[in-house]
Design an enzyme around this catalytic site. Sequence first.
Site, mmCIF file in Angstrom:
data_model
loop_
_atom_site.group_PDB
_atom_site.id
_atom_site.type_symbol
_atom_site.label_atom_id
_atom_site.label_comp_id
_atom_site.label_asym_id
_atom_site.label_seq_id
_atom_site.Cartn_x
_atom_site.Cartn_y
_atom_site.Cartn_z
ATOM 1 N N PRO A 275 17.245 1.043 12.011
ATOM 2 C CA PRO A 275 16.468 0.686 10.854
ATOM 3 C C PRO A 275 15.045 0.623 11.258
ATOM 4 O O PRO A 275 14.794 -0.181 12.403
ATOM 5 C CB PRO A 275 17.124 -0.485 10.443
ATOM 6 C CG PRO A 275 17.634 -1.093 11.618
ATOM 7 C CD PRO A 275 18.225 0.028 12.429
ATOM 8 N N GLY A 276 14.001 1.039 10.539
ATOM 9 C CA GLY A 276 12.664 0.769 10.825
ATOM 10 C C GLY A 276 11.774 0.082 9.856
ATOM 11 O O GLY A 276 11.718 -0.960 9.651
ATOM 12 N N ARG A 277 11.756 0.771 8.469
ATOM 13 C CA ARG A 277 11.159 0.272 7.444
ATOM 14 C C ARG A 277 11.595 -0.982 6.830
ATOM 15 O O ARG A 277 10.852 -1.934 6.718
ATOM 16 C CB ARG A 277 11.174 1.262 6.433
ATOM 17 C CG ARG A 277 10.158 0.987 5.169
ATOM 18 C CD ARG A 277 10.552 1.956 3.901
ATOM 19 N NE ARG A 277 10.574 3.204 4.375
ATOM 20 C CZ ARG A 277 9.343 4.053 4.410
ATOM 21 N NH1 ARG A 277 8.109 3.581 4.048
ATOM 22 N NH2 ARG A 277 9.175 5.356 4.810
ATOM 23 N N ARG A 314 -0.223 5.971 3.815
ATOM 24 C CA ARG A 314 0.908 6.162 3.014
ATOM 25 C C ARG A 314 0.391 6.629 1.563
ATOM 26 O O ARG A 314 1.057 7.530 0.909
ATOM 27 C CB ARG A 314 1.725 5.128 3.198
ATOM 28 C CG ARG A 314 2.492 5.028 4.579
ATOM 29 C CD ARG A 314 3.698 3.745 4.238
ATOM 30 N NE ARG A 314 4.722 4.312 3.552
ATOM 31 C CZ ARG A 314 5.024 3.842 2.266
ATOM 32 N NH1 ARG A 314 4.591 3.108 1.683
ATOM 33 N NH2 ARG A 314 6.230 4.599 1.705
ATOM 34 N N CYS A 344 -14.151 10.078 3.664
ATOM 35 C CA CYS A 344 -14.783 11.024 3.034
ATOM 36 C C CYS A 344 -13.674 11.877 2.564
ATOM 37 O O CYS A 344 -13.632 13.162 2.933
ATOM 38 C CB CYS A 344 -15.721 11.881 4.125
ATOM 39 S SG CYS A 344 -16.900 12.780 3.208
ATOM 40 N N GLU A 345 -12.763 11.543 1.703
ATOM 41 C CA GLU A 345 -11.637 12.482 0.943
ATOM 42 C C GLU A 345 -11.501 11.742 -0.550
ATOM 43 O O GLU A 345 -11.223 10.514 -0.434
ATOM 44 C CB GLU A 345 -10.352 12.293 1.933
ATOM 45 C CG GLU A 345 -10.380 12.645 3.416
ATOM 46 C CD GLU A 345 -10.495 14.199 3.510
ATOM 47 O OE1 GLU A 345 -9.630 14.925 2.497
ATOM 48 O OE2 GLU A 345 -11.058 14.787 4.114
ATOM 49 N N TYR A 373 4.922 2.070 9.175
ATOM 50 C CA TYR A 373 4.488 3.409 8.790
ATOM 51 C C TYR A 373 2.914 3.090 8.620
ATOM 52 O O TYR A 373 2.416 3.878 7.271
ATOM 53 C CB TYR A 373 5.086 4.203 7.718
ATOM 54 C CG TYR A 373 6.558 4.356 8.272
ATOM 55 C CD1 TYR A 373 6.894 5.277 9.432
ATOM 56 C CD2 TYR A 373 7.576 3.855 7.707
ATOM 57 C CE1 TYR A 373 8.055 5.501 9.940
ATOM 58 C CE2 TYR A 373 9.122 3.931 8.118
ATOM 59 C CZ TYR A 373 9.208 4.802 9.377
ATOM 60 O OH TYR A 373 10.471 4.856 9.765
HETATM 61 C C1 LIG Z 1 16.068 9.905 13.219
HETATM 62 C C2 LIG Z 1 15.626 8.553 12.337
HETATM 63 N N1 LIG Z 1 16.327 7.387 12.643
HETATM 64 C C3 LIG Z 1 15.579 6.422 11.956
HETATM 65 C C4 LIG Z 1 14.340 6.407 11.142
HETATM 66 C C5 LIG Z 1 13.922 5.203 10.644
HETATM 67 O O1 LIG Z 1 14.015 5.444 9.197
HETATM 68 P P1 LIG Z 1 13.444 4.056 8.346
HETATM 69 O O2 LIG Z 1 12.330 3.580 8.911
HETATM 70 O O3 LIG Z 1 13.532 4.415 6.984
HETATM 71 O O4 LIG Z 1 14.773 3.200 8.734
HETATM 72 C C6 LIG Z 1 13.758 7.711 11.176
HETATM 73 C C7 LIG Z 1 12.588 7.713 10.162
HETATM 74 O O5 LIG Z 1 12.450 8.428 9.473
HETATM 75 C C8 LIG Z 1 14.330 8.794 11.657
HETATM 76 O O6 LIG Z 1 13.638 10.029 11.469
#
Ligand SMILES: Cc1ncc(COP(=O)(O)O)c(C=O)c1O
Length: 414
Positions: A275-277, A314, A344-345, A373
């Site tokens: 998990p990241g987001r 984003r 400048c976009e 992100y």
């Molecule tokens: C292989 C992989 N694992 C984990 C993640 C993390 O995803 P998220 O931030 O949606 O949890 C990503 C991001 O797209 C990814 O490409």
Amino acid sequence: MPPGFGRRDHDLLCDGVALADIAAAVGTPVYVYSAAVVRDRYRAIDSSFGGYPHALHYALKANSALAIARLLRGLGSGVDANSVWEIEVARRAGFDASQIVFTGVGKSPAELECAVALGVKAINVESAGELARVETIATRLDRQVPVAVRLNPDIDAKSHPHISTGLKINKFGVSMDEALPLLHALDRRPHLKLVAVHVHVGSQITSLEPLRRAAAFVVGVATDLRLRGMPIEYIDLGGGLGVSYDGGAVPTAEQYVTTLLDEVRRSGLPVVLEPGRAIAAPAGVLVARVIDVKPRDASSEFAVIDAGMTELLRPALYNAFHQIEPVTTNDAAPRRYEVVGPVCESSDVVGRDRLLPPLAEGDLVAVRDAGAYGSAMASNYNRRPLPAEVLVDDRQWRVIRRRQTIEDQLALET
Ligand SMILES: Cc1ncc(COP(=O)(O)O)c(C=O)c1O
């Protein structure tokens, strides 16, 4: 008060610290993160597994600030690194090689060499060619390298097309026609050790169905491999759980994990998640200052702020929505704004058509849920410096990354 961002009277605070005080001391634009939210979000996923064997490998790509990486290490997390540079960040944050899974669709030969030499937990390979490249290095170094094969299940994550990764037409993973013969032959390749099958069908997924289907799919493949006598050690289900940027309903961590375990439990295999987001997004805001206010059309004005697509890509990249609010509110009737950045976009719009209390030059605004992100995707376009970053922990705050200077930028050039 729940951890994170909330108001006391008119002022927006992060865990008791006024964002206005941070902006006054550090300047703007500045990312402010709540350590308490990072902990909460990590633990919500972790504890939802109950006693079921699992490992969380935080996806560094979401936010790889050293201080955030260290915080997660302290919670027991491993990491998912998407480049050799993220591996280096992980190492400097104190992670052992055995806590790193190396993912990514285009790992260079030099990156693979480094990961093999380091002895990461697994290289999550994305193609037959990559498997062969890993094997060549492993053979030369006379190592047996743990690999997970990322499968492309041809599942629609129903997220934004730019962050949906599980369809056959997407560049990620090995398609099923190719994967089965490749996997079945792996026990005849002694320098490769297949430890897991991997899937990641996208990011910002707000419906559990694609995640459930992806889990069912890899469980099926892993079960077949085990029946063939291949000792798969775990299933890597990637990341992808979405967050609520607009206040709409999203699955909870518990619903997410329960859904995955409903599919995995019958295999008895441990689960790896990346998990990241879901951990980092709600833990951060981007604080910016209003530079200018000017007329737009009959019903709206432009509010030009000192952060834009260079600090938070984003909205320009995916048309992503982030709530925007004044750091200090007032009770005057709201007005309609197009909140735009200084770049400048014309695509440099942070928030379209927002009703906000009247804004004036010098006011501070906070862009919410920007912890993932956000800073990680910042750029130097227009020679804008990378913003400062601050971590609030236990009512104290500190700069975890100073603002980049033009000297920092020019130091790379001749
Ligand atoms: C292989 C992989 N694992 C984990 C993640 C993390 O995803 P998220 O931030 O949606 O949890 C990503 C991001 O797209 C990814 O490409």
